[in-house]
Each structure stands twice: as C-alpha cells, then as structure tokens.
Write a protein that holds these residues in place. Structure first.
Motif, short mmCIF file in Angstrom:
data_model
loop_
_atom_site.label_atom_id
_atom_site.label_comp_id
_atom_site.label_asym_id
_atom_site.label_seq_id
_atom_site.Cartn_x
_atom_site.Cartn_y
_atom_site.Cartn_z
N MET A 1 44.29 29.79 89.96
CA MET A 1 43.23 28.81 89.88
C MET A 1 42.00 29.46 89.25
O MET A 1 41.61 30.55 89.63
CB MET A 1 42.90 28.28 91.28
CG MET A 1 41.79 27.31 91.30
SD MET A 1 41.48 26.69 92.96
CE MET A 1 41.67 24.97 92.66
N HIS A 2 41.40 28.78 88.29
CA HIS A 2 40.23 29.29 87.59
C HIS A 2 38.96 28.87 88.31
O HIS A 2 38.91 27.80 88.92
CB HIS A 2 40.21 28.77 86.15
CG HIS A 2 41.32 29.32 85.34
ND1 HIS A 2 42.46 28.60 85.07
CD2 HIS A 2 41.48 30.53 84.75
CE1 HIS A 2 43.27 29.34 84.35
NE2 HIS A 2 42.71 30.53 84.13
N PRO A 3 37.92 29.70 88.23
CA PRO A 3 36.65 29.31 88.85
C PRO A 3 36.12 28.02 88.23
O PRO A 3 36.27 27.79 87.03
CB PRO A 3 35.71 30.47 88.54
CG PRO A 3 36.58 31.59 88.11
CD PRO A 3 37.84 31.00 87.58
N GLN A 4 35.51 27.20 89.05
CA GLN A 4 34.87 25.98 88.58
C GLN A 4 33.36 26.17 88.59
O GLN A 4 32.84 26.99 89.34
CB GLN A 4 35.24 24.81 89.49
CG GLN A 4 36.71 24.45 89.45
CD GLN A 4 37.01 23.35 90.44
OE1 GLN A 4 37.08 23.60 91.64
NE2 GLN A 4 37.16 22.13 89.93
#
Length: 94
Positions: A1-4
């Motif tokens: 999951m990539h940072p938002q």
C-alpha cells in the motif's frame, strides 16, 4: 500500500495561553478541577522543571504537565495543551 496524502480539515477551536499569571482566566475557561499550578517540588518530580502547571486531558484520562507559554485548546473531546510553536504553525486567529 502506498502512502496517501491528506489535508487537515479546517476547524475552529477556542484556546487560552497559560501565562503563569492568568489562573482565574484559565479556570474560567477549563472549568473546576481541570487545571492546577504545580508546586516547586512537583516540578522536579515531573522531570521538567519548566513545567508550572498541569491540565487534565479527558481524552487520555491523564494529567499533563505544561509550561508557561503553552496554549490550552478546547475541542469536542475536551482540553489539551499545545506548544507555542506548534500552535503558531497550526492555527490562525479568526
């Protein structure tokens, strides 16, 4: 999951700055039993001799030592302290 990326929602708060000389004002703001001046001996016990008072933070159910010059902020969950530099970077007068 990539940072938002998120943006803090604009919210208005009420705050009073603890000057070390405005106990009546702070008591009127926080209500009875939520703010107290620390005795000299208690300042050493808290580990920070610069702390001059303590504030009850209901969200955490703890007493937090605060220094003269810190802001006391009220939001929907109650009161909490805020260092002057963080306050200046986060809030502006309305």
């Amino acid at each position: 999951m990539h940072p938002q990326t998120f943006r803090k929602r604009p919210v208005e708060i009420q705050a009073v700055r603890w000057t070390g000389e405005n106990l009546t004002e702070v008591h009127e703001f926080t209500g009875e039993g939520k703010f107290a001046i620390l005795a000299e001996i208690d300042r050493m016990v808290c580990g920070n001799p610069d702390c001059t008072a303590e504030l009850f933070v209901a969200a955490n159910r703890v007493w937090m030592a605060i220094e003269t010059g810190e802001w006391i902020i009220q939001d929907a969950k109650g009161f909490y302290p805020c260092k002057p530099d963080i306050f200046a970077a986060t809030y502006e007068a309305v």
